[in-house]
Scaffold this active site. Sequence first.
Site, PDB file in Angstrom:
ATOM      1  N   CYS A  78      30.701 -15.275 -27.914  1.00  0.00           N
ATOM      2  CA  CYS A  78      31.213 -16.292 -28.834  1.00  0.00           C
ATOM      3  C   CYS A  78      31.125 -17.685 -28.222  1.00  0.00           C
ATOM      4  O   CYS A  78      31.080 -18.681 -28.943  1.00  0.00           O
ATOM      5  CB  CYS A  78      32.646 -15.977 -29.224  1.00  0.00           C
ATOM      6  SG  CYS A  78      33.763 -15.850 -27.818  1.00  0.00           S
ATOM      7  N   GLY A  79      31.102 -17.764 -26.896  1.00  0.00           N
ATOM      8  CA  GLY A  79      31.040 -19.068 -26.247  1.00  0.00           C
ATOM      9  C   GLY A  79      29.827 -19.245 -25.365  1.00  0.00           C
ATOM     10  O   GLY A  79      29.775 -20.185 -24.567  1.00  0.00           O
TER      11      GLY A  79
END
Length: 669
Positions: A637-638
């Site tokens: 997600c990052g």
Amino acid sequence: MADVVMGDSRTEKLLLDAKAWPLESLQLFRKLLQNVLDNPHDAKFRKLKRSNARIGSLVAETGAREAFEALGWMCIGDALELPATASLDLTRQVLQGTEQPPPGEPVALTVLRGALKSKLELPCNTLFSGLAAAIEQSEPLGRIPRKRQRLLIGVPPKPLQESFPHFASMTIAELGLKAFKLEDTWEEMVADLRAVRASFASLASVLACKKTLQDNFEFLLDSAKALLKARAMGMDASELRDARGVFRVLWPAGDPSTKEARLAHCAACTPLAALAKAEDGSAIQFPLRVERTNLFQSALEQIGQASADELRKPLQVTFVGEAAEDAGGPRREFFNDFGRACGDWEKVWQKTAAGSIVPAPGAPADVFRACGRIFGLALCQAENAAQEQRVRENATLQELLAAVTQDDENQEQQLQKLLVGAALARPFLRCVQADIPESVEELQAELNAEQSESAPDFRGSSTFLTSQLKEMGLEGQLTFSREFNGSIVDLTVGGRNIVVTDATKLDWLRAVLRHELVEVVQDAAASFRQGVCEAAGAAYLALLSADELQKEWSGLSYVTDDALKIWQERATVNPARKQQAAWFFEILWDERTRDARPSVLKFTTGSDRWPADTKTFTFYVEPMDGGDDLLPRAMTCGNMLQLPSYTSKEQMQSQLLKACEMGLSMQLV
């Protein structure tokens, strides 16, 4: 066995189109054809450069390009060329059919424009184009450009074409008119554009007038953009085709200097759902639960049954049996893996020699509609996620990344494009965009786009156009038919019994490539287009070229050295893992592990496709507890890679590649 002879209807259309051209264009066309007849063995008269202003203007006339091709001319690079083997019989017919009669007796015509009555006097054998030119030169009538003229006859007044469908190719004597009403279509168009009630078809007719285009370019572009925004969610194929024609003039697809602005307008044309909140304050989303082992079918079933309102909501992807919540990583991984799964369903999608996917024959239309919806969501869900992230109260991902980077001002840059893990074949994309390749030049380009460089198709070669069949060993080997889906398909009536000759090979090539690249996928393309429009609207289809759209959807399947350089430059490294981060990129630069780049990219970001636009790409290297005995972890997600304190590059490489092979990653909210 018989040869193919051009039908009378095609010849008739060619003559009708040519007679409707401005007199100067018709005269140039006839001169070029006469030069060939007068000098049949002189190669210089058989090659026309389209970069020449007069030739380019002629080819731009309605039906002109098709007329040249019907006469045997071929588009090769920037030129039109007539092979030495081409028959000149039709050229003689066209010259005879477009020969201008003597001027004849003068005829007095009354022209009414509003309250103004004006007189024109022209020879009775003047073609309609001559009448249009006379109106354009008339000061009392306002010098209305011919492309903006509308003539009406009778009481009550009706457009001329309602009584004379082929008026543009007729003479004044044939029309038998003495009086008519004149209108300037521009005046009506301005009002319609300002009220956003014009059609793209009517706007296209205005753009044909160069003076109007030059004098009102900014107004026309702004109006076309407003019209697209108003119509994007409800376009059919015909309107999409008209829209592409308009923007081809005003805002051409494929121009790198305008790509960012065109993409921004695409996003503005895609309405997102107003973000609603549940009782606990969380955003109401469209939940998609998919099974990794049956991702293709489980996704199609849910997306295919979703309502239009559900498709507008922020997508929340959950992989069945996994605890990870979707803060971007699972969503990115879903679109990537769905594309990869398409290639495994051979009854629905097949791979071209270049590795792209194209619809398999016989697959049901509703499958492609659902696939189109998923591809459409890939275009608009990144912006949906941005909207969600900007307004939701519990933005844990923002807080997490802010804690890592100590910078919460640029979090929006984290929202990367959602890339589908397979590229759509370019000819299929053009059908989806209602931008059908028609000329031999276009069809050859689309064929070559999907060929393997090591095994090119002879039909895509310029040699096939310029050489005789006997020289290529193909004499008597080709017929007007092709094998498709286990049977023989005739490309014309009785085609399997019609042998291709040097005189008919151009017709054969156009017919066989059009059937292969267009006709067999048109139904699937229509269903896929419907799905895309239901999810994201038609703006992306209207404003992007096939190449741009292909890359917007799927990026690149490989990580080049230039891409790896960007990857390394964008990396934010925690000082505690400075040495391990250096080893990480040394591993990726190593020629022996070059092929592992996509799998490492997928492990760390959720997608093995490299984005064509890297402005939003970021990457983080952070520490985790442990040493050589542990595998690295990733928070997709990052775009974050977490590394233990490895003591050597060799140990790190072994553990990294093992983790990529196992697909281990950690998604956090």
